[in-house]
Design an enzyme around this catalytic site. Structure first.
Site, PDB file in Angstrom:
ATOM      1  N   ASN A 107      30.319  41.699  50.492  1.00 28.42           N
ATOM      2  CA  ASN A 107      30.978  40.584  49.801  1.00 28.42           C
ATOM      3  C   ASN A 107      32.139  41.154  48.993  1.00 28.42           C
ATOM      4  OD1 ASN A 107      31.715  38.403  48.246  1.00 28.42           O
ATOM      5  ND2 ASN A 107      29.803  38.308  47.064  1.00 28.42           N
ATOM      6  N   PHE A 108      33.360  40.887  49.470  1.00 27.49           N
ATOM      7  CA  PHE A 108      34.546  41.454  48.807  1.00 27.49           C
ATOM      8  C   PHE A 108      34.876  40.746  47.491  1.00 27.49           C
ATOM      9  CE2 PHE A 108      36.917  43.317  52.800  1.00 27.49           C
ATOM     10  CZ  PHE A 108      35.862  44.185  52.991  1.00 27.49           C
ATOM     11  N   LYS A 109      34.308  39.561  47.269  1.00 25.49           N
ATOM     12  CA  LYS A 109      34.643  38.764  46.073  1.00 25.49           C
ATOM     13  C   LYS A 109      36.167  38.569  46.032  1.00 25.49           C
ATOM     14  CE  LYS A 109      30.373  40.429  44.097  1.00 25.49           C
ATOM     15  NZ  LYS A 109      29.592  40.835  42.941  1.00 25.49           N
ATOM     16  N   GLU A 116      27.858  34.275  40.701  1.00 26.93           N
ATOM     17  CA  GLU A 116      29.191  34.178  40.084  1.00 26.93           C
ATOM     18  C   GLU A 116      29.750  32.768  40.207  1.00 26.93           C
ATOM     19  OE1 GLU A 116      30.827  37.553  42.121  1.00 26.93           O
ATOM     20  OE2 GLU A 116      29.630  38.888  40.862  1.00 26.93           O
TER      21      GLU A 116
END
Ligand code: 13P
Length: 230
Positions: free
Chosen positions: A6-8, A90
């Site tokens: 998950n690169f965000k 998040e």
């Protein structure tokens, strides 16, 4: 095993392209049954070649329409995206997504036959209250979610372990996964929260762990590959 990155809000379109090219070249060395997922930022979605699945970190539950700043199914279809991450802490914490919002998204994308990586996780204050409180908190995050959905992967990510460098202990992961597995049965269950090359072997060996959802340590091809090939 499942390895999901998950690169965000990290990487650009250009650096994602570069990353995925490098990753794809080395994925021939992984176990055939292992599966790799990458969730880049939305600006980097595209058609890429390689033995991995590209998913998105978020989308709005609509085909198209007047939802400023959001993208819907039409935009995902253009790139044949059929995998989505939902319920990440998040988005719950910083973007204000409620359980009701998330379950609406879940139902929409389930209806579209998407593969859904659904995240749950407790804050530190709940963990400190003890195991019963943790399980109560986690199970409440299944409210409105069809956990019998066949295209579902669940990721357990304790919030206090995310981006802190401090992973949950083997005992914490093990007891939580054991309890979750009783409810989830055959649904794959990932662990997330400071998973990295130095602790991947230990995490992978825990009964009830079917893979990892990785943030920081997935950002460099080398370290993510080290985890995949460990
Ligand atoms: P870190 O691996 O950086 O702790 O992030 C975990 C995570 O939130 C993946 O979704």
């Amino acid at each position: 095993m499942i390895y999901a990155g998950n690169f965000k809000s990290n990487h650009t379109r250009k650096s994602t392209e570069y990353y995925l090219k490098a990753l794809a070249q080395k994925l021939g060395a992984k176990q055939a049954e292992d599966k790799v997922y990458i969730f880049p930022p939305l600006t980097a979605i595209d058609h890429y070649e390689g033995d991995f699945t590209l998913g998105v970190q978020n989308a709005y539950p609509t085909h198209h329409g007047a939802f400023t700043g959001e993208i819907g199914l039409e935009q995902l279809d253009e790139f044949d995206i059929k995998t989505i991450l939902l319920g990440h802490s998040e988005r719950r914490e910083h973007l204000g997504e409620s359980q009701a919002d998330i379950s609406k998204k879940f139902a929409f994308f389930q209806d579209q036959d998407f593969e859904i990586v659904y995240c749950i996780g407790e804050p530190l204050a709940i963990r400190e209250k003890g195991f019963e409180a943790v399980m109560q908190y986690l199970l409440a995050q299944f409210e409105g979610i069809d956990i019998g959905y066949e295209n579902l992967i669940v990721a357990y990510e304790p919030i206090w372990a995310i981006g802190t460098g401090r992973s949950a202990t083997v005992e914490e992961i093990s007891s939580t996964h054991r309890a979750l597995k009783k409810v989830l049965k055959h649904t794959p269950l990932l662990y997330g929260g400071s998973a990295k090359p130095s602790n991947i072997k230990e995490i992978k060996n825990i009964a009830g762990v079917d893979g990892v959802l990785v943030g920081s340590a997935s950002l460099e091809t080398e370290s993510f590959l080290e985890m995949i090939l460990s």
